[in-house]
Design a protein around this motif. Structure first.
Motif, PDB file in Angstrom:
ATOM      1  N   SER A 151       0.831  -1.208   0.000  1.00  0.00           N
ATOM      2  CA  SER A 151       0.000   0.000   0.000  1.00  0.00           C
ATOM      3  C   SER A 151       0.867   1.261   0.000  1.00  0.00           C
ATOM      4  O   SER A 151       0.516   2.257  -0.628  1.00  0.00           O
ATOM      5  CB  SER A 151      -0.962  -0.004   1.180  1.00  0.00           C
ATOM      6  N   GLU A 169       3.822   1.525  -1.410  1.00  0.00           N
ATOM      7  CA  GLU A 169       4.359   1.647  -2.754  1.00  0.00           C
ATOM      8  C   GLU A 169       3.309   2.227  -3.705  1.00  0.00           C
ATOM      9  O   GLU A 169       3.625   3.055  -4.552  1.00  0.00           O
ATOM     10  CB  GLU A 169       4.851   0.300  -3.268  1.00  0.00           C
ATOM     11  N   SER A 170       2.073   1.796  -3.561  1.00  0.00           N
ATOM     12  CA  SER A 170       1.029   2.326  -4.450  1.00  0.00           C
ATOM     13  C   SER A 170       0.772   3.801  -4.162  1.00  0.00           C
ATOM     14  O   SER A 170       0.488   4.578  -5.072  1.00  0.00           O
ATOM     15  CB  SER A 170      -0.254   1.516  -4.322  1.00  0.00           C
ATOM     16  N   LEU A 171       0.869   4.214  -2.890  1.00  0.00           N
ATOM     17  CA  LEU A 171       0.724   5.633  -2.568  1.00  0.00           C
ATOM     18  C   LEU A 171       1.852   6.451  -3.169  1.00  0.00           C
ATOM     19  O   LEU A 171       1.632   7.555  -3.660  1.00  0.00           O
ATOM     20  CB  LEU A 171       0.672   5.835  -1.049  1.00  0.00           C
ATOM     21  N   GLU A 172       3.063   5.927  -3.140  1.00  0.00           N
ATOM     22  CA  GLU A 172       4.201   6.626  -3.735  1.00  0.00           C
ATOM     23  C   GLU A 172       4.025   6.764  -5.241  1.00  0.00           C
ATOM     24  O   GLU A 172       4.362   7.789  -5.825  1.00  0.00           O
ATOM     25  CB  GLU A 172       5.500   5.903  -3.401  1.00  0.00           C
ATOM     26  N   GLU A 173       3.483   5.726  -5.876  1.00  0.00           N
ATOM     27  CA  GLU A 173       3.242   5.791  -7.315  1.00  0.00           C
ATOM     28  C   GLU A 173       2.181   6.833  -7.634  1.00  0.00           C
ATOM     29  O   GLU A 173       2.299   7.572  -8.608  1.00  0.00           O
ATOM     30  CB  GLU A 173       2.821   4.425  -7.845  1.00  0.00           C
ATOM     31  N   GLN A 174       1.152   6.930  -6.823  1.00  0.00           N
ATOM     32  CA  GLN A 174       0.119   7.931  -7.045  1.00  0.00           C
ATOM     33  C   GLN A 174       0.670   9.332  -6.830  1.00  0.00           C
ATOM     34  O   GLN A 174       0.362  10.257  -7.582  1.00  0.00           O
ATOM     35  CB  GLN A 174      -1.070   7.679  -6.122  1.00  0.00           C
ATOM     36  N   ASP A 175       1.487   9.491  -5.806  1.00  0.00           N
ATOM     37  CA  ASP A 175       2.093  10.797  -5.536  1.00  0.00           C
ATOM     38  C   ASP A 175       3.033  11.211  -6.656  1.00  0.00           C
ATOM     39  O   ASP A 175       3.124  12.393  -6.992  1.00  0.00           O
ATOM     40  CB  ASP A 175       2.846  10.781  -4.207  1.00  0.00           C
ATOM     41  N   SER A 176       3.750  10.260  -7.228  1.00  0.00           N
ATOM     42  CA  SER A 176       4.683  10.621  -8.301  1.00  0.00           C
ATOM     43  C   SER A 176       3.931  11.137  -9.514  1.00  0.00           C
ATOM     44  O   SER A 176       4.405  12.045 -10.195  1.00  0.00           O
ATOM     45  CB  SER A 176       5.552   9.424  -8.678  1.00  0.00           C
ATOM     46  N   GLY A 177       2.742  10.612  -9.774  1.00  0.00           N
ATOM     47  CA  GLY A 177       1.932  11.121 -10.882  1.00  0.00           C
ATOM     48  C   GLY A 177       1.487  12.551 -10.640  1.00  0.00           C
ATOM     49  O   GLY A 177       1.465  13.375 -11.553  1.00  0.00           O
ATOM     50  N   VAL A 178       1.150  12.859  -9.404  1.00  0.00           N
ATOM     51  CA  VAL A 178       0.739  14.217  -9.052  1.00  0.00           C
ATOM     52  C   VAL A 178       1.921  15.167  -9.200  1.00  0.00           C
ATOM     53  O   VAL A 178       1.794  16.267  -9.749  1.00  0.00           O
ATOM     54  CB  VAL A 178       0.173  14.265  -7.617  1.00  0.00           C
TER      55      VAL A 178
END
Length: 76
Positions: free
Chosen positions: A10, A12-21
């Motif tokens: 979870s 890692e998925s938050l970090e991936e979402q933040d990187s898109g932002v």
């Protein structure tokens, strides 16, 4: 042990979402930088043009008038 792996996934998925932002924010900032760079270039070009106009005006106004080489007749 299962909870540990679940938390890791979870995060890692938050970090991936933040990187898109952050990529979107970075794109907006680079676009804003380009806008201000073009604005700076346009204003600089106008200032150079106005500076040349003022220099020509001062040069023409400060030089004495030339004497005419006519017949020297003055009309009233």
């Amino acid at each position: 042990m299962d909870d540990f792996l679940g938390n890791e996934v979870s995060e890692e998925s938050l970090e991936e979402q933040d990187s898109g932002v952050w990529l979107a924010v970075g794109d907006l900032m680079s676009g804003l930088l380009m806008f201000f760079a073009l604005l700076f270039i346009a204003v600089s070009a106008q200032l150079v043009e106005y500076d040349n106009i003022i220099k020509k005006f001062l040069q023409l106004s400060l030089t004495p008038p030339r004497k005419s080489r006519g017949l020297g007749i003055v009309l009233n």
